[in-house]
Design a protein around this motif. Structure first.
Motif, PDB file in Angstrom:
ATOM      1  N   THR A 172       0.858  -1.189   0.000  1.00  0.00           N
ATOM      2  CA  THR A 172       0.000   0.000   0.000  1.00  0.00           C
ATOM      3  C   THR A 172       0.892   1.238   0.000  1.00  0.00           C
ATOM      4  O   THR A 172       2.112   1.139   0.130  1.00  0.00           O
ATOM      5  N   GLY A 173       0.283   2.400  -0.123  1.00  0.00           N
ATOM      6  CA  GLY A 173       1.038   3.647  -0.035  1.00  0.00           C
ATOM      7  C   GLY A 173       1.427   3.954   1.397  1.00  0.00           C
ATOM      8  O   GLY A 173       0.843   3.430   2.350  1.00  0.00           O
ATOM      9  N   THR A 174       2.431   4.837   1.555  1.00  0.00           N
ATOM     10  CA  THR A 174       2.846   5.239   2.902  1.00  0.00           C
ATOM     11  C   THR A 174       1.705   5.942   3.622  1.00  0.00           C
ATOM     12  O   THR A 174       1.539   5.800   4.831  1.00  0.00           O
ATOM     13  N   THR A 175       0.944   6.729   2.887  1.00  0.00           N
ATOM     14  CA  THR A 175      -0.348   7.188   3.400  1.00  0.00           C
ATOM     15  C   THR A 175      -1.394   6.328   2.714  1.00  0.00           C
ATOM     16  O   THR A 175      -1.306   6.083   1.507  1.00  0.00           O
ATOM     17  N   ASN A 176      -2.376   5.875   3.468  1.00  0.00           N
ATOM     18  CA  ASN A 176      -3.357   4.970   2.884  1.00  0.00           C
ATOM     19  C   ASN A 176      -4.651   5.035   3.674  1.00  0.00           C
ATOM     20  O   ASN A 176      -4.689   5.529   4.806  1.00  0.00           O
ATOM     21  N   TYR A 177      -5.702   4.537   3.078  1.00  0.00           N
ATOM     22  CA  TYR A 177      -7.013   4.443   3.709  1.00  0.00           C
ATOM     23  C   TYR A 177      -6.905   3.512   4.918  1.00  0.00           C
ATOM     24  O   TYR A 177      -6.658   2.319   4.772  1.00  0.00           O
ATOM     25  N   MET A 178      -7.062   4.076   6.111  1.00  0.00           N
ATOM     26  CA  MET A 178      -6.805   3.329   7.326  1.00  0.00           C
ATOM     27  C   MET A 178      -7.708   2.109   7.481  1.00  0.00           C
ATOM     28  O   MET A 178      -7.274   1.043   7.950  1.00  0.00           O
ATOM     29  N   THR A 179      -8.966   2.221   7.086  1.00  0.00           N
ATOM     30  CA  THR A 179      -9.879   1.090   7.217  1.00  0.00           C
ATOM     31  C   THR A 179      -9.432  -0.078   6.342  1.00  0.00           C
ATOM     32  O   THR A 179      -9.574  -1.245   6.727  1.00  0.00           O
ATOM     33  N   ALA A 180      -8.873   0.232   5.186  1.00  0.00           N
ATOM     34  CA  ALA A 180      -8.331  -0.833   4.344  1.00  0.00           C
ATOM     35  C   ALA A 180      -7.144  -1.493   5.030  1.00  0.00           C
ATOM     36  O   ALA A 180      -7.022  -2.724   5.036  1.00  0.00           O
TER      37      ALA A 180
END
Length: 501
Positions: free
Chosen positions: A225-233
């Motif tokens: 995933t990205g370093t910033t990402n959708y937390m729920t995912a």
């Protein structure tokens, strides 16, 4: 048999005449409670109905009704010429200290058994003020939902006799009319080349993410995933047993050269991307990286979970077609839904993948939720076929674009000394970075004092603790007056912080 004088019914039974529950049922409840606690042992004799009615100051018929109910449930038994007794077949319970029933309460907070606790699913609760404006991370304005169209079609469907079959168990893949409508809709708007065999209807995109992660990430398999990402995912992948490996995200989206480097070093099961508007930063994955990512998936045989959560809200130009539109070898699981287009409460989404993947996901969905809301799915199918969804989407896109423009204009005009941001090309939120040495904890605390509440914890956007000081602020659900209020309040908050410094 026991004596009726052993247990002081008169002082331990408390009946509430103001309660909506019948007195005889209250009496049943309390006698059952005494039996379960061991205060009334098996074979203990109960007072006669006349005696107990006098002690409790109720009509004798109330006691008789209570005894009849307890007999039918098997708690007590009536022996002719001898009286009424606690059933001798009940197990003996060690009696607890006797106290008034009105002062007893069962423990509803702590379980009496062991169970698995998932710490990665715990979220920090944010105290909210009822009258406050609440800053979210980008949700639609439910006030714009086409509720009259939905209600009209829903009523029409429920009136038809032949639609009563929708009230029984349906297909675990979802309503067939909706799947057929989606084939046309998605092929036309997303450039997909699918049939009904490639579609599983879900309860929103989150169920699609969950199903994909369960199929792909068991036994500690790796997902990028990205370093910033959708937390729920992220939480969903962790729950499935996967290992998350992060790569950088810049203005062109997730860095595919870093993905390639990882693929050369270790096996990868999947990559999760929000291609159109990266969550949370809103950047769009460039065409070059899209092609590179598809090539890598085909070369290293990993799945791409493409979460296209707000494809319909691209403002600068025509939406860029998803990876799934160019997927020729079956590497992409394409996930989307209608919660952003219509309203969060309309929990209908879709899971698009090769048929064998859809079949397995449907079998898993069977034990999770069995099926969705068949009547609502039929309603949505009719709305898509009628063009209602498309017309509503065009309408709210114009509204959200206007709100984005106003929000960013005021943000630039009044808060440029404190915040850095890029105007998003689409979506429902702006990625805002707070300039150092200001800190979100202080901004959020000061905003709360002025009835402006951030409902998310800023730390959820810093998945790998890089301290980027960014926050995702939604604008779509606010009208012009509310946007002015939000920006003006933030301006006052920042000026107040400066004064205190």
């Amino acid at each position: 048999m026991g004596s009726p004088d052993v247990f002081p019914f008169k002082s331990n039974i408390d009946l509430d005449r103001n309660s909506s529950r019948h007195l005889y049922l209250q009496l049943c409840d309390q006698i059952i409670g005494f039996i379960k606690s061991g205060k009334l042992a098996p074979s203990s004799k109960l007072p006669g109905s006349r005696k107990l009615s006098e002690d409790l100051e109720v009509h004798r018929k109330t006691v008789v009704a209570a005894y009849d109910e307890l007999i039918s449930q098997g708690w007590i038994e009536s022996i002719p010429a001898r009286g009424t007794f606690i059933s001798q077949d009940l197990p003996i319970v060690s009696p607890k200290k006797l106290r008034s029933f009105s002062n007893t309460s069962s423990n509803k907070n702590t379980a009496g058994f062991n169970f698995k606790k998932r710490k990665h699913l715990i979220r920090k609760e944010i105290d909210t003020i009822q009258a406050a404006l609440k800053i979210d991370d980008g949700v639609p304005d439910h006030r714009l939902a086409p509720i009259e169209d939905i209600a009209k079609i829903y009523r029409n469907i429920t009136k038809k006799v032949h639609h009563r079959e929708l009230l029984t168990y349906g297909d675990i893949y979802g309503n067939m009319d909706l799947r057929k409508a989606l084939v046309i809709y998605l092929n036309q708007t997303r450039g997909l080349k699918i049939t009904v065999d490639n579609i599983l209807i879900t309860r929103g995109s989150q169920m699609g993410i969950y199903l994909a992660s369960q199929l792909l990430l068991n036994d500690k398999k790796t997902i990028i995933t990205g370093t910033t990402n959708y937390m729920t995912a992220d939480n969903t992948f962790t729950e499935a047993g996967g290992i998350i490996k992060r790569v950088s995200v810049d203005a062109q989206g997730i860095k595919t050269n870093e993905i390639e480097k990882i693929c050369k070093e270790q096996p990868i099961s999947a990559i999760y991307v929000t291609t159109h508007h990266h969550h949370p930063t809103t950047v769009t994955l460039s065409a070059e990286r899209r092609m590179h990512l598809l090539d890598l998936a085909q070369q290293y045989n990993f799945a791409i979970i493409e979460d296209d959560y707000d494809y319909d809200f691209h403002y600068s130009n025509a939406p860029i077609l998803p990876l799934a539109s160019n997927d020729t070898l079956g590497n992409v699981i394409y996930i989307g839904g209608f919660t952003k287009i219509i309203a969060p409460a309309l929990r209908i989404g879709y899971f698009i993948a090769p048929k064998e993947v859809v079949d397995e996901a449907a079998r898993l969905r069977r034990i999770l939720d069995r099926q969705g809301d068949t009547l609502l799915e039929q309603t949505l199918a009719r709305m898509i076929s009628n063009g209602d969804v498309q017309r509503h989407s065009n309408k709210v896109r114009r509204i959200y674009k206007s709100r984005r423009d106003l929000f960013c204009k005021l943000l630039q005009k009044k808060l440029t000394n404190y915040f850095e941001f890029e105007i998003p090309k689409g979506g429902m939120a702006v990625w805002v970075q707070l300039k150092k040495p200001y800190h979100w904890d202080l901004v959020i605390a000061e905003s709360h004092k002025q009835n402006l509440v951030f409902i998310n914890d800023w730390k959820r956007y810093d998945n790998d603790n890089t301290d980027h000081n960014g926050f995702r602020i939604g604008f779509a659900k606010f009208n012009e007056e509310e946007i002015h209020t939000i920006i003006n309040t933030l301006e006052e908050v920042m000026e107040s912080i400066d004064e205190k410094k």
